[in-house]
Design a protein around this motif. Structure first.
Motif, PDB file in Angstrom:
ATOM      1  N   TRP A  82      27.891   7.845  -6.439  1.00 15.83           N
ATOM      2  CA  TRP A  82      27.082   7.095  -5.472  1.00 15.83           C
ATOM      3  C   TRP A  82      25.608   7.117  -5.874  1.00 15.83           C
ATOM      4  CZ3 TRP A  82      29.682   9.876  -0.738  1.00 15.83           C
ATOM      5  CH2 TRP A  82      30.941   9.291  -0.505  1.00 15.83           C
ATOM      6  N   SER A  83      24.925   6.020  -5.601  1.00 18.36           N
ATOM      7  CA  SER A  83      23.496   5.930  -5.879  1.00 18.36           C
ATOM      8  C   SER A  83      22.819   5.114  -4.783  1.00 18.36           C
ATOM      9  CB  SER A  83      23.241   5.283  -7.250  1.00 18.36           C
ATOM     10  OG  SER A  83      23.748   3.960  -7.277  1.00 18.36           O
ATOM     11  N   LEU A  84      21.506   5.277  -4.694  1.00 22.56           N
ATOM     12  CA  LEU A  84      20.722   4.560  -3.694  1.00 22.56           C
ATOM     13  C   LEU A  84      19.442   4.072  -4.362  1.00 22.56           C
ATOM     14  CD1 LEU A  84      20.437   3.796  -0.653  1.00 22.56           C
ATOM     15  CD2 LEU A  84      19.233   5.965  -0.340  1.00 22.56           C
ATOM     16  N   ALA A  85      19.285   2.741  -4.429  1.00 25.26           N
ATOM     17  CA  ALA A  85      18.118   2.128  -5.073  1.00 25.26           C
ATOM     18  C   ALA A  85      17.959   2.621  -6.515  1.00 25.26           C
ATOM     19  CB  ALA A  85      16.851   2.418  -4.265  1.00 25.26           C
ATOM     20  N   GLY A  86      19.084   2.732  -7.220  1.00 28.99           N
ATOM     21  CA  GLY A  86      19.048   3.150  -8.622  1.00 28.99           C
ATOM     22  C   GLY A  86      18.879   4.634  -8.837  1.00 28.99           C
ATOM     23  N   ILE A  87      18.896   5.419  -7.759  1.00 28.16           N
ATOM     24  CA  ILE A  87      18.742   6.877  -7.855  1.00 28.16           C
ATOM     25  C   ILE A  87      20.051   7.528  -7.431  1.00 28.16           C
ATOM     26  CG2 ILE A  87      17.520   8.903  -6.981  1.00 28.16           C
ATOM     27  CD1 ILE A  87      15.120   7.097  -6.485  1.00 28.16           C
ATOM     28  N   GLN A  88      20.550   8.456  -8.230  1.00 30.26           N
ATOM     29  CA  GLN A  88      21.782   9.138  -7.877  1.00 30.26           C
ATOM     30  C   GLN A  88      21.625   9.857  -6.541  1.00 30.26           C
ATOM     31  OE1 GLN A  88      23.908  11.263 -11.177  1.00 30.26           O
ATOM     32  NE2 GLN A  88      22.047  10.793 -12.315  1.00 30.26           N
ATOM     33  N   LEU A  89      22.597   9.657  -5.674  1.00 32.50           N
ATOM     34  CA  LEU A  89      22.535  10.259  -4.349  1.00 32.50           C
ATOM     35  C   LEU A  89      22.523  11.777  -4.421  1.00 32.50           C
ATOM     36  CD1 LEU A  89      22.470   9.663  -1.327  1.00 32.50           C
ATOM     37  CD2 LEU A  89      24.975   9.677  -1.324  1.00 32.50           C
ATOM     38  N   GLN A  90      23.120  12.330  -5.477  1.00 30.29           N
ATOM     39  CA  GLN A  90      23.140  13.783  -5.609  1.00 30.29           C
ATOM     40  C   GLN A  90      21.723  14.349  -5.696  1.00 30.29           C
ATOM     41  OE1 GLN A  90      25.104  15.141  -9.149  1.00 30.29           O
ATOM     42  NE2 GLN A  90      23.454  14.514 -10.497  1.00 30.29           N
ATOM     43  N   ASN A  91      20.798  13.626  -6.332  1.00 31.94           N
ATOM     44  CA  ASN A  91      19.422  14.094  -6.438  1.00 31.94           C
ATOM     45  C   ASN A  91      18.738  14.119  -5.072  1.00 31.94           C
ATOM     46  OD1 ASN A  91      19.410  14.525  -9.240  1.00 31.94           O
ATOM     47  ND2 ASN A  91      18.941  12.385  -9.652  1.00 31.94           N
ATOM     48  N   ILE A  92      18.971  13.082  -4.293  1.00 33.49           N
ATOM     49  CA  ILE A  92      18.382  13.015  -2.948  1.00 33.49           C
ATOM     50  C   ILE A  92      18.917  14.150  -2.082  1.00 33.49           C
ATOM     51  CG2 ILE A  92      18.151  11.610  -0.871  1.00 33.49           C
ATOM     52  CD1 ILE A  92      18.437   9.134  -2.691  1.00 33.49           C
ATOM     53  N   LEU A  93      20.225  14.367  -2.152  1.00 33.78           N
ATOM     54  CA  LEU A  93      20.844  15.433  -1.359  1.00 33.78           C
ATOM     55  C   LEU A  93      20.385  16.816  -1.819  1.00 33.78           C
ATOM     56  CD1 LEU A  93      24.489  14.034  -1.054  1.00 33.78           C
ATOM     57  CD2 LEU A  93      22.778  14.187   0.765  1.00 33.78           C
ATOM     58  N   LEU A  94      20.229  16.986  -3.140  1.00 37.53           N
ATOM     59  CA  LEU A  94      19.754  18.269  -3.655  1.00 37.53           C
ATOM     60  C   LEU A  94      18.352  18.591  -3.159  1.00 37.53           C
ATOM     61  CD1 LEU A  94      21.064  18.211  -7.333  1.00 37.53           C
ATOM     62  CD2 LEU A  94      21.397  20.088  -5.719  1.00 37.53           C
ATOM     63  N   ILE A  95      17.481  17.602  -3.147  1.00 41.27           N
ATOM     64  CA  ILE A  95      16.125  17.819  -2.646  1.00 41.27           C
ATOM     65  C   ILE A  95      16.164  18.196  -1.171  1.00 41.27           C
ATOM     66  CG2 ILE A  95      13.923  16.694  -2.137  1.00 41.27           C
ATOM     67  CD1 ILE A  95      14.346  15.028  -4.697  1.00 41.27           C
ATOM     68  N   LEU A  96      16.927  17.457  -0.384  1.00 41.27           N
ATOM     69  CA  LEU A  96      17.048  17.742   1.046  1.00 41.27           C
ATOM     70  C   LEU A  96      17.621  19.138   1.276  1.00 41.27           C
ATOM     71  CD1 LEU A  96      16.842  16.662   3.958  1.00 41.27           C
ATOM     72  CD2 LEU A  96      19.171  15.791   3.698  1.00 41.27           C
ATOM     73  N   GLY A  97      18.695  19.466   0.555  1.00 38.68           N
ATOM     74  CA  GLY A  97      19.330  20.769   0.720  1.00 38.68           C
ATOM     75  C   GLY A  97      18.402  21.909   0.355  1.00 38.68           C
ATOM     76  N   ASN A  98      17.613  21.741  -0.697  1.00 41.56           N
ATOM     77  CA  ASN A  98      16.699  22.802  -1.115  1.00 41.56           C
ATOM     78  C   ASN A  98      15.538  22.978  -0.150  1.00 41.56           C
ATOM     79  OD1 ASN A  98      17.295  24.193  -3.832  1.00 41.56           O
ATOM     80  ND2 ASN A  98      17.829  22.067  -4.246  1.00 41.56           N
ATOM     81  N   ILE A  99      15.108  21.900   0.493  1.00 39.33           N
ATOM     82  CA  ILE A  99      14.074  22.028   1.523  1.00 39.33           C
ATOM     83  C   ILE A  99      14.604  22.857   2.686  1.00 39.33           C
ATOM     84  CG2 ILE A  99      12.744  20.750   3.240  1.00 39.33           C
ATOM     85  CD1 ILE A  99      12.480  18.498   1.168  1.00 39.33           C
ATOM     86  N   PHE A 100      15.832  22.575   3.109  1.00 43.28           N
ATOM     87  CA  PHE A 100      16.457  23.389   4.164  1.00 43.28           C
ATOM     88  C   PHE A 100      16.620  24.839   3.701  1.00 43.28           C
ATOM     89  CE2 PHE A 100      18.656  19.407   5.965  1.00 43.28           C
ATOM     90  CZ  PHE A 100      17.713  19.278   6.963  1.00 43.28           C
TER      91      PHE A 100
END
Length: 275
Positions: A82-100
């Motif tokens: 999965w990707s969002l606007a050309g960015i892998q969704l895993q990267n977005i989720l990893l950033i969010l998860g690490n902030i938490f």
């Protein structure tokens, strides 16, 4: 308020040993890892629900639960591509998860710092704790420095997804360093209380953060982004150790919070024994 000594170590040995055995004997190491990741989420949820709605520690445990619950979503998004606007969704989720992830250990520090547990600790004791843990945290800063230099040596990212990968690596390393140093700080200030039992979950969190830091460096050295990209056995075992540390921390915390049967004495005790 006591937890069995060695429970966390025993669990980690079983988790990592099981991961290795599953890989070698049945080529099912990844399945074992997925089970471990789901287990740590379940144990964290158990801890959250063992606290009453108004208990201050429930909030940081909830934040930690959210950070760990992101991991199965990352696995699914990577598998599906999965990707969002050309960015892998895993990267977005990893950033969010690490902030938490980092937010949870900061939350633990705030809750414990304002609790009656530490009311008798002097300012000098806390200053020594900051000094000792600060010196140990330099190891975490060394990991961060290595990853930044290594990423910079590759040149500027050329795509949105490459930028996301670089940012993800930086956020992950910083977050893990915060958890490592913050966990050690909490262990230092809690160690004299209740024979050190209260400090055990945070000691395991610190070990888990350290293991994640090693994985961060491994990823950057291998020119990769997510744990799902690692294929060598040592890196997988270190990842399993990191998750097992947090699962063990939740297991011990749940044990500390478990309701205890009331002690019976006198004639009632004799009646219970006869029954």
């Amino acid at each position: 308020m006591n937890a069995p000594r060695g429970l966390g170590l025993l669990f980690c040995l079983i988790a990592v040993g099981g991961r290795y055995a599953a890989e070698v004997l049945f080529a099912a190491g990844d399945a074992w890892q997925r089970g471990l990741e789901v287990f740590v989420v379940a144990m964290s949820a158990l801890v959250v629900f063992r606290f009453s709605a108004g208990d201050p520690p429930r909030r940081p445990w909830t934040v930690l639960l959210l950070s760990l619950a992101v991991v199965p979503l990352i696995r699914i998004s990577t598998w599906q591509g999965w990707s969002l606007a050309g960015i892998q969704l895993q990267n977005i989720l990893l950033i969010l998860g690490n902030i938490f992830f980092a937010g949870s250990i900061i939350g633990f520090g705030r809750v414990l710092g304002s609790s009656e547990l530490l009311s008798e600790r002097t300012g000098g004791a806390r200053a020594r704790a900051v000094l000792v843990i600060g010196s140990l945290a330099l190891a975490g800063l060394a990991f961060i420095a290595y990853n930044v230099v290594e990423l910079a040596s590759r040149g500027m990212p050329s795509t949105g997804d490459a930028w996301a990968g670089a940012i993800t690596s930086g956020v992950s390393t910083l977050s893990d360093a915060i958890v490592f140093a913050g966990g050690l700080y909490l262990v230092w200030i809690l160690r004299p209380i209740a024979g050190g039992s209260i400090a055990l979950p945070y000691l395991l969190m610190a070990f888990g953060g350290a293991a994640f830091l090693v994985v961060d460096v491994w990823l950057v050295a291998s020119h990769k982004t997510a744990q799902t990209d690692l294929t060598d056995t040592p890196a997988k075992l270190i990842g399993a150790l990191a998750f097992s540390c947090f699962a063990a921390a939740a297991l011990i915390q749940a044990t500390l919070l478990a309701p205890k049967a009331p002690r019976v004495s006198g004639p009632n005790a004799r009646a219970v024994r006869r029954a």
